[in-house]
Write a protein that holds these residues in place. Structure first.
Motif, PDB file in Angstrom:
ATOM      1  N   ASP A 167      45.201  35.065  61.166  1.00  0.00           N
ATOM      2  CA  ASP A 167      44.762  35.664  59.913  1.00  0.00           C
ATOM      3  C   ASP A 167      44.369  34.524  58.971  1.00  0.00           C
ATOM      4  O   ASP A 167      45.227  33.811  58.453  1.00  0.00           O
ATOM      5  N   LEU A 168      43.097  34.333  58.763  1.00  0.00           N
ATOM      6  CA  LEU A 168      42.607  33.220  57.955  1.00  0.00           C
ATOM      7  C   LEU A 168      42.440  33.579  56.485  1.00  0.00           C
ATOM      8  O   LEU A 168      42.243  32.688  55.655  1.00  0.00           O
ATOM      9  N   LYS A 169      42.511  34.860  56.158  1.00  0.00           N
ATOM     10  CA  LYS A 169      42.285  35.265  54.773  1.00  0.00           C
ATOM     11  C   LYS A 169      43.256  34.553  53.843  1.00  0.00           C
ATOM     12  O   LYS A 169      44.468  34.585  54.046  1.00  0.00           O
ATOM     13  N   SER A 170      42.703  33.899  52.826  1.00  0.00           N
ATOM     14  CA  SER A 170      43.519  33.094  51.914  1.00  0.00           C
ATOM     15  C   SER A 170      42.933  33.169  50.508  1.00  0.00           C
ATOM     16  O   SER A 170      41.717  33.203  50.329  1.00  0.00           O
ATOM     17  N   ASP A 171      43.814  33.159  49.520  1.00  0.00           N
ATOM     18  CA  ASP A 171      43.367  33.217  48.130  1.00  0.00           C
ATOM     19  C   ASP A 171      42.743  31.909  47.683  1.00  0.00           C
ATOM     20  O   ASP A 171      41.742  31.900  46.974  1.00  0.00           O
ATOM     21  N   ALA A 216      27.062  28.343  49.629  1.00  0.00           N
ATOM     22  CA  ALA A 216      27.828  29.213  50.528  1.00  0.00           C
ATOM     23  C   ALA A 216      29.101  29.702  49.850  1.00  0.00           C
ATOM     24  O   ALA A 216      29.473  30.880  49.967  1.00  0.00           O
ATOM     25  N   LEU A 217      29.773  28.824  49.119  1.00  0.00           N
ATOM     26  CA  LEU A 217      30.983  29.206  48.401  1.00  0.00           C
ATOM     27  C   LEU A 217      30.656  30.200  47.293  1.00  0.00           C
ATOM     28  O   LEU A 217      31.365  31.182  47.075  1.00  0.00           O
ATOM     29  N   GLN A 218      29.549  29.944  46.609  1.00  0.00           N
ATOM     30  CA  GLN A 218      29.148  30.837  45.525  1.00  0.00           C
ATOM     31  C   GLN A 218      28.853  32.235  46.053  1.00  0.00           C
ATOM     32  O   GLN A 218      29.175  33.246  45.416  1.00  0.00           O
ATOM     33  N   SER A 219      28.257  32.295  47.243  1.00  0.00           N
ATOM     34  CA  SER A 219      27.880  33.595  47.795  1.00  0.00           C
ATOM     35  C   SER A 219      29.096  34.448  48.143  1.00  0.00           C
ATOM     36  O   SER A 219      28.993  35.670  48.256  1.00  0.00           O
ATOM     37  N   THR A 220      30.257  33.819  48.313  1.00  0.00           N
ATOM     38  CA  THR A 220      31.477  34.578  48.580  1.00  0.00           C
ATOM     39  C   THR A 220      32.101  35.125  47.301  1.00  0.00           C
ATOM     40  O   THR A 220      33.054  35.905  47.355  1.00  0.00           O
ATOM     41  N   GLY A 221      31.596  34.677  46.137  1.00  0.00           N
ATOM     42  CA  GLY A 221      32.180  35.088  44.860  1.00  0.00           C
ATOM     43  C   GLY A 221      33.365  34.234  44.455  1.00  0.00           C
ATOM     44  O   GLY A 221      34.070  34.546  43.498  1.00  0.00           O
ATOM     45  N   LYS A 261      35.487  31.183  42.847  1.00  0.00           N
ATOM     46  CA  LYS A 261      35.421  30.184  41.781  1.00  0.00           C
ATOM     47  C   LYS A 261      35.580  28.816  42.424  1.00  0.00           C
ATOM     48  O   LYS A 261      36.410  28.635  43.315  1.00  0.00           O
ATOM     49  N   VAL A 262      34.800  27.840  41.965  1.00  0.00           N
ATOM     50  CA  VAL A 262      34.815  26.510  42.563  1.00  0.00           C
ATOM     51  C   VAL A 262      35.360  25.492  41.565  1.00  0.00           C
ATOM     52  O   VAL A 262      34.892  25.414  40.429  1.00  0.00           O
ATOM     53  N   TYR A 263      36.349  24.735  42.005  1.00  0.00           N
ATOM     54  CA  TYR A 263      36.932  23.651  41.215  1.00  0.00           C
ATOM     55  C   TYR A 263      36.720  22.351  41.970  1.00  0.00           C
ATOM     56  O   TYR A 263      36.808  22.318  43.200  1.00  0.00           O
ATOM     57  N   ARG A 296      35.465  35.139  56.709  1.00  0.00           N
ATOM     58  CA  ARG A 296      36.788  35.488  57.221  1.00  0.00           C
ATOM     59  C   ARG A 296      37.888  35.094  56.225  1.00  0.00           C
ATOM     60  O   ARG A 296      38.872  35.811  56.060  1.00  0.00           O
ATOM     61  N   VAL A 297      37.725  33.946  55.576  1.00  0.00           N
ATOM     62  CA  VAL A 297      38.751  33.458  54.639  1.00  0.00           C
ATOM     63  C   VAL A 297      38.730  34.254  53.338  1.00  0.00           C
ATOM     64  O   VAL A 297      39.773  34.580  52.778  1.00  0.00           O
ATOM     65  N   LYS A 298      37.543  34.517  52.818  1.00  0.00           N
ATOM     66  CA  LYS A 298      37.373  35.274  51.569  1.00  0.00           C
ATOM     67  C   LYS A 298      38.183  34.679  50.402  1.00  0.00           C
ATOM     68  O   LYS A 298      38.969  35.366  49.739  1.00  0.00           O
ATOM     69  N   PRO A 299      38.009  33.392  50.110  1.00  0.00           N
ATOM     70  CA  PRO A 299      38.794  32.789  49.023  1.00  0.00           C
ATOM     71  C   PRO A 299      38.342  33.281  47.657  1.00  0.00           C
ATOM     72  O   PRO A 299      37.148  33.496  47.420  1.00  0.00           O
ATOM     73  N   THR A 300      39.284  33.468  46.746  1.00  0.00           N
ATOM     74  CA  THR A 300      38.927  33.771  45.365  1.00  0.00           C
ATOM     75  C   THR A 300      38.785  32.492  44.546  1.00  0.00           C
ATOM     76  O   THR A 300      38.118  32.483  43.514  1.00  0.00           O
ATOM     77  N   SER A 301      39.415  31.409  45.009  1.00  0.00           N
ATOM     78  CA  SER A 301      39.243  30.083  44.400  1.00  0.00           C
ATOM     79  C   SER A 301      39.085  29.054  45.508  1.00  0.00           C
ATOM     80  O   SER A 301      39.807  29.094  46.503  1.00  0.00           O
ATOM     81  N   SER A 302      38.137  28.142  45.328  1.00  0.00           N
ATOM     82  CA  SER A 302      37.904  27.074  46.301  1.00  0.00           C
ATOM     83  C   SER A 302      37.986  25.738  45.592  1.00  0.00           C
ATOM     84  O   SER A 302      37.465  25.581  44.482  1.00  0.00           O
ATOM     85  N   ILE A 303      38.641  24.782  46.235  1.00  0.00           N
ATOM     86  CA  ILE A 303      38.873  23.479  45.617  1.00  0.00           C
ATOM     87  C   ILE A 303      38.272  22.395  46.489  1.00  0.00           C
ATOM     88  O   ILE A 303      38.556  22.314  47.691  1.00  0.00           O
TER      89      ILE A 303
END
Length: 365
Positions: free
Chosen positions: A200-204, A250-255, A257-259, A224-231
């Protein structure tokens, strides 16, 4: 029963209830999980803190060692239960030389990959000199930091890839409803292996692989991961062009937030197991262990992933994970590469650094 005795019993009962409430509040406050993503320039370093226990993952290059040491001291770290070296590249293990020298370390978890550099040799010699327990990571292991946390080793597998980055230790940290996926420098090959693994790769929160390079964060993986925040841990104006526009888009297309550490500084994620918050702040560090002076700070605001980096099409090359050639995107052979097998490079130096050679048809530089 006399009224006075009844009053005394009520007072004792109320005091007991108050003590239980205070104790419960104290326990609750101490059980926040905090994950720090340190600004160490062009390198990685993360600190996991939970109930007085500490895990350090990487520590940037050798020049970042004093910065990491200062950060640990300021955040109350006197010893480390575990140090994780995701893979033997110097921008991940160089700073660990300072850490291993200056902190008591309970155990080192290593990728088991060998690198012929003085930094890696010094790293191994220091572990041996300090007599620190040493273990090699492999998919399927768990790290028992605390019963309330689940820390899984998702990579590397028992059959290593040819590229050291692809053999990075990948950890998934789960605290009830909140989860982190920490990718080290893992790229497409490791991602494809994870996708096929059944985990299960789904991670916040996603710690983006390989500093946001074009060789990581495929669309299939992110879906598959569907992150809500990416760092993204990356150095300002680095020579590699990290993070690439392809990855940011690619990160933006998942919705998500990028830090980014190059623009946000240190990034700290705190969770109470139900929700999480993100705080960021640039720091001016003193290596003497004194408190840092804040040069900028913010709370829970994302960087615009589109405007952050610009690249030109002339600098972009594409290859396949199934070959060792890189091409101009317009090359007839590039057009035959399946999207799932694409690996993108920001320039010829990036491609060659990953072991790729120029195509004999389109002749990229």
């Amino acid at each position: 029963m006399k009224i006075s005795n009844l009053k005394r019993l009520l007072q004792v009962a109320l005091l007991a209830v108050l003590l239980v409430a205070v104790s419960a509040a104290t326990v609750s406050a101490s059980e926040n999980l905090t994950v720090h993503f340190l600004d160490v320039g062009q390198g990685d370093s993360e600190l996991i803190q939970f109930n007085g226990k500490n895990i350090l993952i990487d520590a940037g290059d050798q020049g970042a060692g004093p910065i990491v040491k200062s950060y640990l001291r300021i955040h109350g770290v006197s010893s480390l239960d575990l140090v994780v070296a995701t893979h033997p590249h110097s921008d991940h293990i160089g700073g660990l030389l300072t850490v291993l020298n200056d902190f008591q370390v309970g155990q080192v978890l290593d990728s088991g990959q060998v690198h012929t550099t003085p930094t890696f040799e010094d790293f191994l010699n220091l572990i041996d000199k300090k007599n620190i327990p040493y273990n090699v990571a492999e998919r399927g292991q768990t790290i028992d930091l605390d019963p309330s946390l689940r820390i899984e080793v998702l990579s590397p597998t028992s059959t290593p890839f040819d590229n050291l980055n692809e053999n990075s230790i990948v950890l998934k940290v789960t605290y009830n409803k909140v989860s982190f996926l920490l990718m080290g420098d893992a790229g497409f090959e490791a991602e494809n292996s994870l996708l096929a693994s059944g985990y299960d790769l789904k991670s916040d929160i996603l710690k983006v692989g390989h500093h946001g390079s074009s060789s990581s964060s495929s669309s299939a993986f992110l879906s598959r991961v569907k992150p809500t925040s990416s760092i993204i841990e990356v150095g300002a104006a680095n020579a590699y062009g990290h993070p690439t526009q392809k990855t940011l888009s690619a990160l933006q297309s998942t919705g998500s937030k990028v830090y980014r550490t190059d623009t946000n500084g240190n990034i700290v994620v705190t969770t109470d197991e139900q929700t999480y918050s993100v705080s960021t702040g640039k720091q001016s560090w003193s290596t003497a262990g004194t408190a840092p002076k804040s040069t900028a700070s913010s709370v829970a605001w994302p960087v615009s992933p589109v405007a952050a980096v610009s690249t030109t099409s002339q600098e972009a090359f594409v290859g396949s994970v199934k070959s060792n050639k890189y091409h101009y995107p317009s090359c007839q052979w590039a057009e035959k590469i399946k999207p799932s097998n694409e690996i993108w490079f920001t320039g010829s130096a990036d491609a060659r650094a990953h072991g790729y050679v120029p195509c004999g048809v389109c002749h990229p530089p």
